[in-house]
Design a protein around this motif. Structure first.
Motif, PDB file in Angstrom:
ATOM      1  N   ARG A  92     -19.786 -12.322  -5.038  1.00  0.00           N
ATOM      2  CA  ARG A  92     -19.481 -10.893  -5.194  1.00  0.00           C
ATOM      3  C   ARG A  92     -18.018 -10.614  -4.859  1.00  0.00           C
ATOM      4  NH1 ARG A  92     -23.242  -9.063  -8.205  1.00  0.00           N
ATOM      5  NH2 ARG A  92     -25.286  -8.866  -7.313  1.00  0.00           N
ATOM      6  N   GLU A  93     -17.536 -11.230  -3.785  1.00  0.00           N
ATOM      7  CA  GLU A  93     -16.155 -11.002  -3.380  1.00  0.00           C
ATOM      8  C   GLU A  93     -15.191 -11.475  -4.456  1.00  0.00           C
ATOM      9  OE1 GLU A  93     -13.079 -12.188   0.192  1.00  0.00           O
ATOM     10  OE2 GLU A  93     -15.236 -12.355   0.553  1.00  0.00           O
ATOM     11  N   VAL A  94     -15.449 -12.637  -5.036  1.00  0.00           N
ATOM     12  CA  VAL A  94     -14.591 -13.159  -6.105  1.00  0.00           C
ATOM     13  C   VAL A  94     -14.620 -12.221  -7.312  1.00  0.00           C
ATOM     14  CG1 VAL A  94     -14.362 -15.027  -7.799  1.00  0.00           C
ATOM     15  CG2 VAL A  94     -14.681 -15.564  -5.377  1.00  0.00           C
ATOM     16  N   THR A  95     -15.792 -11.753  -7.675  1.00  0.00           N
ATOM     17  CA  THR A  95     -15.923 -10.845  -8.821  1.00  0.00           C
ATOM     18  C   THR A  95     -15.098  -9.586  -8.620  1.00  0.00           C
ATOM     19  OG1 THR A  95     -18.129 -11.665  -9.345  1.00  0.00           O
ATOM     20  CG2 THR A  95     -17.547  -9.471 -10.182  1.00  0.00           C
ATOM     21  N   TYR A  96     -15.242  -8.945  -7.479  1.00  0.00           N
ATOM     22  CA  TYR A  96     -14.520  -7.693  -7.227  1.00  0.00           C
ATOM     23  C   TYR A  96     -13.031  -7.932  -7.018  1.00  0.00           C
ATOM     24  CZ  TYR A  96     -18.817  -5.100  -7.293  1.00  0.00           C
ATOM     25  OH  TYR A  96     -19.987  -4.510  -7.703  1.00  0.00           O
ATOM     26  N   THR A  97     -12.654  -9.057  -6.441  1.00  0.00           N
ATOM     27  CA  THR A  97     -11.235  -9.367  -6.282  1.00  0.00           C
ATOM     28  C   THR A  97     -10.588  -9.540  -7.642  1.00  0.00           C
ATOM     29  OG1 THR A  97     -11.622 -10.404  -4.132  1.00  0.00           O
ATOM     30  CG2 THR A  97      -9.582 -10.986  -5.269  1.00  0.00           C
ATOM     31  N   HIS A 100     -11.488  -8.017 -10.373  1.00  0.00           N
ATOM     32  CA  HIS A 100     -11.326  -6.667 -10.913  1.00  0.00           C
ATOM     33  C   HIS A 100     -10.123  -5.972 -10.273  1.00  0.00           C
ATOM     34  CE1 HIS A 100     -14.917  -6.653 -13.332  1.00  0.00           C
ATOM     35  NE2 HIS A 100     -15.686  -6.911 -12.297  1.00  0.00           N
ATOM     36  N   MET A 101     -10.003  -6.087  -8.966  1.00  0.00           N
ATOM     37  CA  MET A 101      -8.903  -5.426  -8.256  1.00  0.00           C
ATOM     38  C   MET A 101      -7.558  -6.019  -8.638  1.00  0.00           C
ATOM     39  SD  MET A 101     -10.323  -4.726  -4.399  1.00  0.00           S
ATOM     40  CE  MET A 101     -10.627  -6.456  -4.046  1.00  0.00           C
ATOM     41  N   ALA A 102      -7.524  -7.313  -8.933  1.00  0.00           N
ATOM     42  CA  ALA A 102      -6.259  -7.990  -9.218  1.00  0.00           C
ATOM     43  C   ALA A 102      -5.562  -7.439 -10.455  1.00  0.00           C
ATOM     44  CB  ALA A 102      -6.490  -9.494  -9.371  1.00  0.00           C
ATOM     45  N   HIS A 103      -6.275  -6.707 -11.295  1.00  0.00           N
ATOM     46  CA  HIS A 103      -5.685  -6.128 -12.501  1.00  0.00           C
ATOM     47  C   HIS A 103      -4.946  -4.829 -12.228  1.00  0.00           C
ATOM     48  CE1 HIS A 103      -7.490  -9.093 -15.132  1.00  0.00           C
ATOM     49  NE2 HIS A 103      -8.651  -8.893 -14.538  1.00  0.00           N
ATOM     50  N   HIS A 104      -5.053  -4.314 -11.028  1.00  0.00           N
ATOM     51  CA  HIS A 104      -4.435  -3.031 -10.692  1.00  0.00           C
ATOM     52  C   HIS A 104      -3.092  -3.237 -10.002  1.00  0.00           C
ATOM     53  CE1 HIS A 104      -7.978  -0.721 -11.799  1.00  0.00           C
ATOM     54  NE2 HIS A 104      -8.687  -1.707 -11.254  1.00  0.00           N
ATOM     55  N   THR A 105      -2.152  -2.336 -10.305  1.00  0.00           N
ATOM     56  CA  THR A 105      -0.812  -2.446  -9.718  1.00  0.00           C
ATOM     57  C   THR A 105      -0.846  -2.283  -8.199  1.00  0.00           C
ATOM     58  OG1 THR A 105      -0.405  -0.112 -10.158  1.00  0.00           O
ATOM     59  CG2 THR A 105       0.360  -1.689 -11.811  1.00  0.00           C
ATOM     60  N   ASP A 106      -1.750  -1.462  -7.680  1.00  0.00           N
ATOM     61  CA  ASP A 106      -1.842  -1.283  -6.226  1.00  0.00           C
ATOM     62  C   ASP A 106      -2.190  -2.596  -5.536  1.00  0.00           C
ATOM     63  OD1 ASP A 106      -1.267   1.373  -6.442  1.00  0.00           O
ATOM     64  OD2 ASP A 106      -3.322   2.073  -6.146  1.00  0.00           O
ATOM     65  N   ARG A 116      -1.541  -5.690  -6.653  1.00  0.00           N
ATOM     66  CA  ARG A 116      -0.373  -6.576  -6.701  1.00  0.00           C
ATOM     67  C   ARG A 116       0.690  -6.136  -5.695  1.00  0.00           C
ATOM     68  NH1 ARG A 116      -1.858  -6.527 -12.184  1.00  0.00           N
ATOM     69  NH2 ARG A 116      -0.400  -4.862 -12.686  1.00  0.00           N
ATOM     70  N   GLU A 117       0.897  -4.826  -5.574  1.00  0.00           N
ATOM     71  CA  GLU A 117       1.870  -4.311  -4.607  1.00  0.00           C
ATOM     72  C   GLU A 117       1.446  -4.657  -3.182  1.00  0.00           C
ATOM     73  OE1 GLU A 117       4.760  -2.490  -2.320  1.00  0.00           O
ATOM     74  OE2 GLU A 117       4.795  -3.300  -4.347  1.00  0.00           O
ATOM     75  N   GLY A 118       0.150  -4.557  -2.897  1.00  0.00           N
ATOM     76  CA  GLY A 118      -0.354  -4.903  -1.569  1.00  0.00           C
ATOM     77  C   GLY A 118      -0.103  -6.358  -1.231  1.00  0.00           C
ATOM     78  N   VAL A 119      -0.344  -7.236  -2.184  1.00  0.00           N
ATOM     79  CA  VAL A 119      -0.116  -8.676  -1.968  1.00  0.00           C
ATOM     80  C   VAL A 119       1.372  -8.948  -1.774  1.00  0.00           C
ATOM     81  CG1 VAL A 119      -0.249 -10.961  -3.037  1.00  0.00           C
ATOM     82  CG2 VAL A 119      -2.191  -9.396  -3.194  1.00  0.00           C
ATOM     83  N   GLU A 120       2.196  -8.361  -2.629  1.00  0.00           N
ATOM     84  CA  GLU A 120       3.641  -8.577  -2.507  1.00  0.00           C
ATOM     85  C   GLU A 120       4.173  -8.035  -1.182  1.00  0.00           C
ATOM     86  OE1 GLU A 120       5.515  -6.988  -6.005  1.00  0.00           O
ATOM     87  OE2 GLU A 120       4.373  -8.315  -7.334  1.00  0.00           O
ATOM     88  N   ALA A 121       3.674  -6.888  -0.751  1.00  0.00           N
ATOM     89  CA  ALA A 121       4.103  -6.325   0.529  1.00  0.00           C
ATOM     90  C   ALA A 121       3.684  -7.226   1.684  1.00  0.00           C
ATOM     91  CB  ALA A 121       3.516  -4.928   0.704  1.00  0.00           C
ATOM     92  N   PHE A 122       2.470  -7.741   1.611  1.00  0.00           N
ATOM     93  CA  PHE A 122       1.988  -8.645   2.660  1.00  0.00           C
ATOM     94  C   PHE A 122       2.850  -9.897   2.726  1.00  0.00           C
ATOM     95  CE2 PHE A 122      -0.591 -12.317   3.894  1.00  0.00           C
ATOM     96  CZ  PHE A 122      -0.964 -11.933   5.173  1.00  0.00           C
ATOM     97  N   LEU A 123       3.097 -10.497   1.577  1.00  0.00           N
ATOM     98  CA  LEU A 123       3.905 -11.728   1.537  1.00  0.00           C
ATOM     99  C   LEU A 123       5.352 -11.465   1.952  1.00  0.00           C
ATOM    100  CD1 LEU A 123       2.533 -13.364  -1.729  1.00  0.00           C
ATOM    101  CD2 LEU A 123       2.008 -14.001   0.637  1.00  0.00           C
ATOM    102  N   GLY A 124       5.855 -10.274   1.638  1.00  0.00           N
ATOM    103  CA  GLY A 124       7.215  -9.922   2.003  1.00  0.00           C
ATOM    104  C   GLY A 124       7.318  -9.332   3.406  1.00  0.00           C
ATOM    105  N   GLU A 125       6.181  -9.273   4.097  1.00  0.00           N
ATOM    106  CA  GLU A 125       6.120  -8.743   5.463  1.00  0.00           C
ATOM    107  C   GLU A 125       6.739  -7.357   5.551  1.00  0.00           C
ATOM    108  OE1 GLU A 125       7.587 -11.592   8.266  1.00  0.00           O
ATOM    109  OE2 GLU A 125       6.284 -13.177   7.527  1.00  0.00           O
ATOM    110  N   ARG A 126       6.303  -6.482   4.631  1.00  0.00           N
ATOM    111  CA  ARG A 126       6.794  -5.107   4.598  1.00  0.00           C
ATOM    112  C   ARG A 126       5.634  -4.159   4.322  1.00  0.00           C
ATOM    113  NH1 ARG A 126       6.543  -3.501  -0.614  1.00  0.00           N
ATOM    114  NH2 ARG A 126       6.730  -5.088  -2.238  1.00  0.00           N
ATOM    115  N   GLU A 127       5.876  -2.885   4.501  1.00  0.00           N
ATOM    116  CA  GLU A 127       4.872  -1.868   4.195  1.00  0.00           C
ATOM    117  C   GLU A 127       4.747  -1.728   2.677  1.00  0.00           C
ATOM    118  OE1 GLU A 127       2.881   0.112   6.202  1.00  0.00           O
ATOM    119  OE2 GLU A 127       3.527  -1.221   7.808  1.00  0.00           O
ATOM    120  N   PRO A 128       3.550  -1.510   2.156  1.00  0.00           N
ATOM    121  CA  PRO A 128       3.410  -1.316   0.701  1.00  0.00           C
ATOM    122  C   PRO A 128       3.970   0.032   0.255  1.00  0.00           C
ATOM    123  CG  PRO A 128       1.269  -1.199   1.798  1.00  0.00           C
ATOM    124  CD  PRO A 128       2.291  -1.506   2.844  1.00  0.00           C
TER     125      PRO A 128
END
Length: 110
Positions: free
Chosen positions: A83-88, A90-96, A98-110
């Motif tokens: 279930r987690e893989v399925t919903y992830t 779906h979520m991965a197609h949204h810009t929010d 991707r921004e969350g992942v990039e912010a996390f990796l860049g150690e900054r606020e989204p």
């Protein structure tokens, strides 16, 4: 204002808001933890006391009970992971997302 029929579940709040709990808080809220030791020095005596307690039970009963519990846990975990893989996905197609992942990796606020 929450409707009177709304049921607030703490595990959802933890997931949605990223709340972390101490072992003591987990015990108080969910009761799954049966013992907390204060230091590493207390760990081995506590483990030995638990092992001695288990020695009073018939070993075959414990063996089959443990196997049954492990199998159930593995089955449930497999379903939850699917279930987690399925919903992830779906979520991965949204810009929010991707921004969350990039912010996390860049150690900054989204």
């Amino acid at each position: 204002m929450w409707p009177t029929s709304c049921c607030h579940r703490f595990n959802e709040d933890m997931s949605y808001c990223g709340i972390f709990l101490t072992v003591e808080e987990l015990h108080d809220k969910f009761g799954d933890i049966t013992m907390v030791v204060g230091s590493l020095d207390e760990l081995m005596p506590a483990a030995i006391a638990k092992a001695e307690e288990l020695c009073w039970w018939e070993h075959l009963v414990l063996r089959y009970l443990k196997a049954c519990m492990n199998e159930q846990e593995n089955f449930q975990m497999h379903r939850k992971n699917e279930r987690e893989v399925t919903y992830t996905r779906h979520m991965a197609h949204h810009t929010d997302f991707r921004e969350g992942v990039e912010a996390f990796l860049g150690e900054r606020e989204p």
